[in-house]
Scaffold this active site. Structure first.
Site, PDB file in Angstrom:
ATOM      1  N   ARG A 100      11.250  -9.824   5.755  1.00 23.21           N
ATOM      2  CA  ARG A 100      11.650  -8.457   6.081  1.00 23.21           C
ATOM      3  C   ARG A 100      12.059  -8.071   7.428  1.00 23.21           C
ATOM      4  O   ARG A 100      13.053  -7.496   7.713  1.00 23.21           O
ATOM      5  CB  ARG A 100      10.588  -7.518   5.503  1.00 23.21           C
ATOM      6  N   LYS A 121       0.775  -1.041   0.003  1.00 24.61           N
ATOM      7  CA  LYS A 121       0.164   0.031  -0.072  1.00 24.61           C
ATOM      8  C   LYS A 121       0.956   1.194   0.113  1.00 24.61           C
ATOM      9  O   LYS A 121       0.565   2.202  -0.892  1.00 24.61           O
ATOM     10  CB  LYS A 121      -1.105   0.052   1.269  1.00 24.61           C
ATOM     11  N   ARG A 154      -1.459  -8.526  13.490  1.00 26.24           N
ATOM     12  CA  ARG A 154      -2.080  -7.623  12.325  1.00 26.24           C
ATOM     13  C   ARG A 154      -2.808  -7.976  11.325  1.00 26.24           C
ATOM     14  O   ARG A 154      -3.824  -7.696  11.008  1.00 26.24           O
ATOM     15  CB  ARG A 154      -0.524  -6.965  11.888  1.00 26.24           C
ATOM     16  N   ARG A 157     -10.493   1.632   9.242  1.00 30.72           N
ATOM     17  CA  ARG A 157      -9.783   0.554   9.329  1.00 30.72           C
ATOM     18  C   ARG A 157     -10.672  -0.444  10.112  1.00 30.72           C
ATOM     19  O   ARG A 157     -10.512  -1.513  10.307  1.00 30.72           O
ATOM     20  CB  ARG A 157      -8.493   0.481  10.551  1.00 30.72           C
ATOM     21  N   ARG A 171      12.392  -4.891  12.667  1.00 33.27           N
ATOM     22  CA  ARG A 171      11.380  -4.034  13.229  1.00 33.27           C
ATOM     23  C   ARG A 171      10.420  -4.322  14.369  1.00 33.27           C
ATOM     24  O   ARG A 171       9.894  -5.527  14.493  1.00 33.27           O
ATOM     25  CB  ARG A 171      10.127  -3.350  12.092  1.00 33.27           C
TER      26      ARG A 171
HETATM   27  P1  AMP Z   1       0.124   1.524   9.331  1.00 35.91           P
HETATM   28  O1  AMP Z   1       1.477   2.393   8.914  1.00 35.91           O
HETATM   29  O2  AMP Z   1      -1.105   2.069   8.302  1.00 35.91           O
HETATM   30  O3  AMP Z   1       0.535   0.031   9.117  1.00 35.91           O
HETATM   31  O4  AMP Z   1      -0.233   1.659  10.685  1.00 35.91           O
HETATM   32  C1  AMP Z   1       0.785   1.421  11.615  1.00 35.91           C
HETATM   33  C2  AMP Z   1      -0.029   1.211  13.007  1.00 35.91           C
HETATM   34  O5  AMP Z   1      -0.534   2.293  13.358  1.00 35.91           O
HETATM   35  C3  AMP Z   1      -1.269   0.106  12.936  1.00 35.91           C
HETATM   36  O6  AMP Z   1      -0.839  -1.233  13.126  1.00 35.91           O
HETATM   37  C4  AMP Z   1      -2.148   0.586  14.030  1.00 35.91           C
HETATM   38  O7  AMP Z   1      -1.472   0.229  15.287  1.00 35.91           O
HETATM   39  C5  AMP Z   1      -2.041   2.259  13.997  1.00 35.91           C
HETATM   40  N1  AMP Z   1      -2.933   2.665  13.132  1.00 35.91           N
HETATM   41  C6  AMP Z   1      -2.839   3.362  11.833  1.00 35.91           C
HETATM   42  N2  AMP Z   1      -4.108   3.625  11.200  1.00 35.91           N
HETATM   43  C7  AMP Z   1      -5.053   3.292  12.050  1.00 35.91           C
HETATM   44  C8  AMP Z   1      -6.356   3.349  12.247  1.00 35.91           C
HETATM   45  N3  AMP Z   1      -6.933   3.756  11.103  1.00 35.91           N
HETATM   46  N4  AMP Z   1      -7.067   2.737  13.104  1.00 35.91           N
HETATM   47  C9  AMP Z   1      -6.366   2.220  14.299  1.00 35.91           C
HETATM   48  N5  AMP Z   1      -4.927   2.129  14.395  1.00 35.91           N
HETATM   49  C10 AMP Z   1      -4.329   2.668  13.312  1.00 35.91           C
END
Ligand code: AMP
Length: 189
Positions: free
Chosen positions: A130, A16, A147, A91, A136
């Site tokens: 990765r 993404k 996740r 989400r 990470r």
């Molecule tokens: P991402 O970079 O989009 O994978 O986001 C990293 C982490 O941020 C996720 O695993 C969640 O813990 C948190 N996060 C990001 N966007 C959201 C969202 N819309 N709702 C809840 N948690 C979020």
């Protein structure tokens, strides 16, 4: 119809972030990533950052209340008037409903939801590899599997939500970055 107000959906590891960067460059719209905003808050040590850190490290979701607030603030800014790409938000179904309310208040609406479809097993393997290389904190095997579960349980229902509203465009996320990028450009045209 060309899409300029876009929600980008896809499981973790579907590419993404990479595709989002290309889309916003092509369309000249802001890239709105709640993940990036939360990581910045963690780094800056703000109140939201302090609340979010442990949840993020565990691969779980930050509360709807927090992410809805930061999404609304960002979408209200001037540069989001002529389009935006939402990456990682909404989400959950409540976030998707809240987004409708936010856009209503701003006098606008979504043009489409672009969903990247992938083979999840292949992705878990790729993410594990990765994680091994990069070490990470949010990328160890347990977190990756968590996740994925969170995605299936909380986020996958959004596919039907947007399908029912005739906004869903599904694109295969398998193949090279260029191949997927070309499919997306076709689909958004
Ligand atoms: P991402 O970079 O989009 O994978 O986001 C990293 C982490 O941020 C996720 O695993 C969640 O813990 C948190 N996060 C990001 N966007 C959201 C969202 N819309 N709702 C809840 N948690 C979020």
């Amino acid at each position: 119809m060309s899409c300029r107000r876009i929600v980008l959906l896809g499981p973790p590891g579907a590419g993404k972030g990479t595709q989002a960067a290309a889309i916003v460059r092509d369309l000249g719209i802001p890239h709105i990533s709640t993940g990036d905003m939360l990581r910045a808050a963690v780094k800056a040590g703000t109140e939201i950052g302090l609340k979010a850190k442990a949840v993020m490290d565990a691969g779980e979701l930050v509360s709807d209340e927090i992410v809805i607030r930061i999404a609304e603030e960002r979408l209200s800014q001037e540069d989001a008037k002529n389009g935006f790409l939402l990456d990682g938000f909404p989400r959950t179904l409540s976030q998707a409903e809240a987004l409708e309310g936010i856009l209503d208040r701003l006098g606008t609406k979504l043009d489409c939801c672009l969903a990247l479809t992938v083979d999840t097993e292949a992705i878990v393997k790729r993410l594990l590899k990765r994680a091994e290389i990069e070490g990470r904190a949010d990328d160890n095997e347990d977190t990756i599997r968590e996740r994925m579960r969170v995605y299936e349980r909380e986020t996958a229902p959004l596919l039907d939500f947007y399908r029912e509203r005739n906004l869903l465009i599904e694109v295969s996320g398998m193949g090279t970055v260029e191949e997927v990028g070309e499919r997306i450009r076709e689909a958004l045209r």
